[in-house]
Design an enzyme around this catalytic site. Structure first.
Site, PDB file in Angstrom:
ATOM      1  N   ASP A  56      34.774  29.537  62.610  1.00 57.49           N
ATOM      2  CA  ASP A  56      36.121  28.969  62.647  1.00 57.49           C
ATOM      3  C   ASP A  56      36.560  28.406  61.289  1.00 57.49           C
ATOM      4  O   ASP A  56      37.496  27.619  61.198  1.00 57.49           O
ATOM      5  CB  ASP A  56      36.205  27.872  63.725  1.00 57.49           C
ATOM      6  CG  ASP A  56      35.185  26.772  63.499  1.00 57.49           C
ATOM      7  OD1 ASP A  56      34.304  26.935  62.617  1.00 57.49           O
ATOM      8  OD2 ASP A  56      35.262  25.743  64.198  1.00 57.49           O
ATOM      9  N   HIS A  91      33.836  45.448  38.042  1.00 57.11           N
ATOM     10  CA  HIS A  91      34.274  44.409  38.981  1.00 57.11           C
ATOM     11  C   HIS A  91      33.124  43.471  39.359  1.00 57.11           C
ATOM     12  O   HIS A  91      32.996  43.057  40.507  1.00 57.11           O
ATOM     13  CB  HIS A  91      34.900  45.042  40.231  1.00 57.11           C
ATOM     14  CG  HIS A  91      36.200  45.712  39.943  1.00 57.11           C
ATOM     15  ND1 HIS A  91      36.769  46.668  40.748  1.00 57.11           N
ATOM     16  CD2 HIS A  91      37.067  45.560  38.907  1.00 57.11           C
ATOM     17  CE1 HIS A  91      37.906  47.083  40.222  1.00 57.11           C
ATOM     18  NE2 HIS A  91      38.112  46.429  39.099  1.00 57.11           N
ATOM     19  N   ASP A 105      36.560  37.586  32.632  1.00 57.65           N
ATOM     20  CA  ASP A 105      37.909  37.985  33.058  1.00 57.65           C
ATOM     21  C   ASP A 105      38.316  36.973  34.125  1.00 57.65           C
ATOM     22  O   ASP A 105      37.827  37.014  35.256  1.00 57.65           O
ATOM     23  CB  ASP A 105      37.856  39.416  33.626  1.00 57.65           C
ATOM     24  CG  ASP A 105      39.232  39.951  33.998  1.00 57.65           C
ATOM     25  OD1 ASP A 105      40.190  39.154  34.103  1.00 57.65           O
ATOM     26  OD2 ASP A 105      39.353  41.181  34.200  1.00 57.65           O
ATOM     27  N   ASP A 110      46.008  36.437  33.748  1.00 53.57           N
ATOM     28  CA  ASP A 110      44.941  37.445  33.813  1.00 53.57           C
ATOM     29  C   ASP A 110      44.455  37.700  32.387  1.00 53.57           C
ATOM     30  O   ASP A 110      45.067  38.477  31.657  1.00 53.57           O
ATOM     31  CB  ASP A 110      45.491  38.731  34.460  1.00 53.57           C
ATOM     32  CG  ASP A 110      44.425  39.795  34.628  1.00 53.57           C
ATOM     33  OD1 ASP A 110      43.236  39.492  34.414  1.00 53.57           O
ATOM     34  OD2 ASP A 110      44.786  40.939  34.977  1.00 53.57           O
ATOM     35  N   HIS A 155      39.045  52.759  32.631  1.00 53.43           N
ATOM     36  CA  HIS A 155      40.189  52.215  33.376  1.00 53.43           C
ATOM     37  C   HIS A 155      41.446  52.353  32.541  1.00 53.43           C
ATOM     38  O   HIS A 155      41.393  52.772  31.384  1.00 53.43           O
ATOM     39  CB  HIS A 155      39.931  50.757  33.797  1.00 53.43           C
ATOM     40  CG  HIS A 155      39.619  49.814  32.671  1.00 53.43           C
ATOM     41  ND1 HIS A 155      40.590  49.294  31.835  1.00 53.43           N
ATOM     42  CD2 HIS A 155      38.435  49.288  32.238  1.00 53.43           C
ATOM     43  CE1 HIS A 155      40.013  48.478  30.964  1.00 53.43           C
ATOM     44  NE2 HIS A 155      38.714  48.468  31.170  1.00 53.43           N
ATOM     45  N   HIS A 206      48.428  46.738  33.654  1.00 50.87           N
ATOM     46  CA  HIS A 206      49.142  46.780  34.935  1.00 50.87           C
ATOM     47  C   HIS A 206      50.237  45.732  34.896  1.00 50.87           C
ATOM     48  O   HIS A 206      50.195  44.814  34.059  1.00 50.87           O
ATOM     49  CB  HIS A 206      48.168  46.508  36.100  1.00 50.87           C
ATOM     50  CG  HIS A 206      47.297  45.286  35.879  1.00 50.87           C
ATOM     51  ND1 HIS A 206      47.721  44.010  36.145  1.00 50.87           N
ATOM     52  CD2 HIS A 206      46.041  45.147  35.369  1.00 50.87           C
ATOM     53  CE1 HIS A 206      46.765  43.143  35.844  1.00 50.87           C
ATOM     54  NE2 HIS A 206      45.738  43.810  35.356  1.00 50.87           N
ATOM     55  N   HIS A 256      47.639  42.430  40.294  1.00 55.27           N
ATOM     56  CA  HIS A 256      48.084  43.817  40.082  1.00 55.27           C
ATOM     57  C   HIS A 256      49.448  43.861  40.747  1.00 55.27           C
ATOM     58  O   HIS A 256      49.580  44.152  41.936  1.00 55.27           O
ATOM     59  CB  HIS A 256      47.101  44.815  40.707  1.00 55.27           C
ATOM     60  CG  HIS A 256      45.768  44.785  40.028  1.00 55.27           C
ATOM     61  ND1 HIS A 256      44.611  45.204  40.609  1.00 55.27           N
ATOM     62  CD2 HIS A 256      45.414  44.368  38.777  1.00 55.27           C
ATOM     63  CE1 HIS A 256      43.596  45.044  39.758  1.00 55.27           C
ATOM     64  NE2 HIS A 256      44.063  44.534  38.650  1.00 55.27           N
ATOM     65  N   GLU A 267      44.770  45.607  28.209  1.00 50.94           N
ATOM     66  CA  GLU A 267      43.352  45.267  28.361  1.00 50.94           C
ATOM     67  C   GLU A 267      42.409  46.443  28.151  1.00 50.94           C
ATOM     68  O   GLU A 267      41.671  46.825  29.057  1.00 50.94           O
ATOM     69  CB  GLU A 267      43.116  44.672  29.749  1.00 50.94           C
ATOM     70  CG  GLU A 267      43.686  45.485  30.913  1.00 50.94           C
ATOM     71  CD  GLU A 267      43.346  44.856  32.268  1.00 50.94           C
ATOM     72  OE1 GLU A 267      42.153  44.607  32.505  1.00 50.94           O
ATOM     73  OE2 GLU A 267      44.267  44.618  33.069  1.00 50.94           O
ATOM     74  N   TYR A 283      32.534  50.109  27.419  1.00 50.90           N
ATOM     75  CA  TYR A 283      31.369  49.672  28.196  1.00 50.90           C
ATOM     76  C   TYR A 283      30.278  50.715  27.963  1.00 50.90           C
ATOM     77  O   TYR A 283      30.418  51.860  28.410  1.00 50.90           O
ATOM     78  CB  TYR A 283      31.741  49.585  29.683  1.00 50.90           C
ATOM     79  CG  TYR A 283      33.075  48.870  29.891  1.00 50.90           C
ATOM     80  CD1 TYR A 283      33.130  47.487  30.000  1.00 50.90           C
ATOM     81  CD2 TYR A 283      34.280  49.595  29.921  1.00 50.90           C
ATOM     82  CE1 TYR A 283      34.343  46.833  30.146  1.00 50.90           C
ATOM     83  CE2 TYR A 283      35.499  48.947  30.065  1.00 50.90           C
ATOM     84  CZ  TYR A 283      35.525  47.563  30.173  1.00 50.90           C
ATOM     85  OH  TYR A 283      36.735  46.923  30.310  1.00 50.90           O
ATOM     86  N   ARG A 299      35.839  43.808  26.773  1.00 48.42           N
ATOM     87  CA  ARG A 299      37.251  43.992  27.158  1.00 48.42           C
ATOM     88  C   ARG A 299      38.019  42.818  26.559  1.00 48.42           C
ATOM     89  O   ARG A 299      37.515  41.698  26.522  1.00 48.42           O
ATOM     90  CB  ARG A 299      37.415  44.037  28.682  1.00 48.42           C
ATOM     91  CG  ARG A 299      38.874  44.167  29.123  1.00 48.42           C
ATOM     92  CD  ARG A 299      39.058  44.610  30.585  1.00 48.42           C
ATOM     93  NE  ARG A 299      38.610  43.667  31.563  1.00 48.42           N
ATOM     94  CZ  ARG A 299      37.501  43.784  32.286  1.00 48.42           C
ATOM     95  NH1 ARG A 299      36.719  44.845  32.132  1.00 48.42           N
ATOM     96  NH2 ARG A 299      37.145  42.868  33.175  1.00 48.42           N
ATOM     97  N   GLU A 313      41.866  41.171  26.988  1.00 49.19           N
ATOM     98  CA  GLU A 313      43.053  41.309  27.851  1.00 49.19           C
ATOM     99  C   GLU A 313      44.035  40.166  27.619  1.00 49.19           C
ATOM    100  O   GLU A 313      43.661  38.992  27.674  1.00 49.19           O
ATOM    101  CB  GLU A 313      42.620  41.292  29.331  1.00 49.19           C
ATOM    102  CG  GLU A 313      43.783  41.275  30.308  1.00 49.19           C
ATOM    103  CD  GLU A 313      43.338  41.378  31.765  1.00 49.19           C
ATOM    104  OE1 GLU A 313      42.250  40.891  32.113  1.00 49.19           O
ATOM    105  OE2 GLU A 313      44.106  41.956  32.550  1.00 49.19           O
TER     106      GLU A 313
HETATM  107  N1  GLY Z   1      41.294  40.945  36.648  1.00 49.64           N
HETATM  108  C1  GLY Z   1      41.721  42.161  37.133  1.00 49.64           C
HETATM  109  C2  GLY Z   1      42.250  42.991  36.077  1.00 49.64           C
HETATM  110  O1  GLY Z   1      42.092  42.680  34.912  1.00 49.64           O
HETATM  111  O2  GLY Z   1      42.901  43.965  36.312  1.00 49.64           O
HETATM  112 MN    MN Z   2      44.159  42.836  34.355  1.00 56.02          MN
HETATM  113 MN    MN Z   3      41.688  40.762  34.175  1.00 56.76          MN
END
Ligand code: GLY
Ligand code: MN
Ligand code: MN
Length: 435
Positions: free
Chosen positions: A36, A240, A257, A268, A347, A351, A358, A381, A385, A402, A404
């Site tokens: 619960d 991820h 991140d 982000d 990737h 976005h 996103h 970003e 890798y 990365r 970003e």
């Molecule tokens: N943190 C998710 C992305 O960078 O898209």
């Molecule tokens: Mn992002």
């Molecule tokens: Mn991110």
């Protein structure tokens, strides 16, 4: 966000819908973590965008030109006994007085009221497929009217994707939204600085997470915009990664991140830095290549350019760089065409960013990449890798980088909302050396 802002959004929506139509938006459901114990509730973004109503168990209905009010809110009634246990509710009175509803009803009465509101309308604006239980209830209400056709009742004939209309609105941010996004980015950038200052060999990734969460909450951002990725060494190469439970070693890079959600808007940001505060030559070579690609991609954000221009710029620079470092072999143009860079950069370069990390909004219009407009916010970003693979020289193994940032498209170019987070090698090393 001021109530006027929500009012203007509703007005625009209803003007666009036109008469003889009705829009129905439920907020999010409550999800349970275990038995619960519920996850903290967060309103559905489309619902909140139009209502500013933060409670669960609520449905907004919009009926342009309805005599007895165009904006109806179904919500929980006042209940002193329940409120004593669970906290205050707006109630029916508060829905009208504090949230601008023309009329409000108990959520428990929705089954008896909604069929009457649907009846005789030509079109229903509804985002189908997000809340399956609610989809089923809507179908039941429609069927209830259909069954009464011999009594002269008429069910709506058209179902229109409300999400598409709202997503186009949400894609272009207003001055107040930009203010909230600047704040989300500021808090996020400060948390990254705090992480760089706190980081040292032999601590756990989650101890860095604790520093970031502390800063977010302390600054009024009660939630992360998404689960933070705090990955040292080979974990930085798991796109991820969210376990965040490994001990950090002195010669590794740490990829973070993490972004705050402030007043329903997301930050982000990704930064990558050496756990011991000093880049090795191999780490520095990869880092500076990603940074060069990121800066080039950001410079492509301007009116007249399209969504894919930054990605193309990043791919070009990364591929050239991978060739000069000996990580790829061949002609740059061929490598790009055949997508060989995807072994290391798998990737996209960014976005849309907004109420959802996103965020919503089409990336193509009539099969063409969308052109940038002032008020859009996006991330840039790029990353590299490098796996520990026998085909690759050992000095590159497990380097994951990365970088970003959050970019607002302006009339004259762009504004980097997250610029306060250090990102050159010198900036990072001097910050860490002085901590
Ligand atoms: N943190 C998710 C992305 O960078 O898209
Ligand atoms: Mn992002
Ligand atoms: Mn991110």
């Amino acid at each position: 966000m001021e109530s006027k802002e929500f009012q203007l959004r509703r007005k625009y929506l209803m003007e666009t819908m036109g008469e003889d139509s009705i829009a129905i938006l439920p907020t999010a459901s409550t999800y349970y973590r275990n038995r619960d114990v519920a996850f903290p509730f967060r309103a559905d973004s489309n619902f909140y965008y139009l209502t500013g109503f933060p409670e669960h168990e609520a449905v907004a209905v919009f009926i342009p030109s309805r005599d007895h009010g165009e904006y109806l809110l179904f919500c929980r009634e006042e209940d002193p006994e329940k409120e004593r246990w669970e906290g205050q509710r707006a109630g029916i009175k508060g829905a009208c007085e504090n949230y601008g509803a023309d009329d409000a009803f108990p959520i428990t009465d929705i089954d008896s009221i909604l069929p009457g509101l649907l009846e005789g309308k030509d079109r229903i604006y509804y985002a189908i497929g997000y809340y399956l239980e609610f989809d089923r209830r809507l179908v039941n209400w429609i069927n209830q009217i259909r069954r009464a056709s011999r009594a002269g009742k008429r069910a709506p004939g058209e179902l229109v994707a409300l999400d598409h209309l709202l997503h186009e609105m949400r894609l272009i941010k207003s001055a107040q939204e930009i203010k909230a996004m600047r704040e989300a980015a500021r808090i996020s950038a400060e948390a990254h600085i705090r992480a760089m200052q706190f980081c040292r060999p032999d601590i756990m990734e989650y101890q860095i997470e604790a520093e970031i969460s502390h800063h977010f909450c302390n600054q009024g951002a009660r939630s992360h915009a998404y689960p933070p990725i705090i990955g040292g060494g080979s974990n930085a190469c798991i796109l991820h990664y969210t376990d965040n439970n490994t001990r950090l070693k002195k010669n590794e890079l740490l990829l973070i991140d993490a972004g705050a959600e402030y007043d329903y808007y997301a930050g982000d940001i990704t930064r990558t830095f050496p756990v011991n505060g000093c880049f090795s030559p191999a780490q520095k070579a990869i880092y500076e290549l990603v940074l060069e690609a990121q800066v080039a991609a950001i410079n492509k954000v301007k009116l007249g350019n399209h969504w894919n221009d930054p990605h193309e710029a990043a791919v070009h620079i990364l591929t050239e760089g991978l060739v000069s470092l000996g990580l790829l072999k061949g002609q740059v143009n061929t490598l790009i065409k055949k997508g060989y860079y995807r072994q290391f950069f798998m990737h996209r370069t960014g976005h849309w960013l907004g109420m959802d990390v996103h965020d919503v909004g089409d990336y193509k219009i009539n099969d063409e990449w969308r052109v940038f407009e002032a008020g859009m916010v996006l991330t840039i970003e790029p990353g590299l890798y490098i796996p520990a693979s026998p085909d690759i020289a050992k000095k590159w193994w497990n380097i994951g980088v990365r970088i970003e940032d959050d970019i607002l498209v302006t009339k004259n170019g762009y504004e980097i909302l997250s610029a306060a987070a250090p990102k050159t090698v010198d900036e990072i090393q001097s910050l860490m050396a002085s901590s």
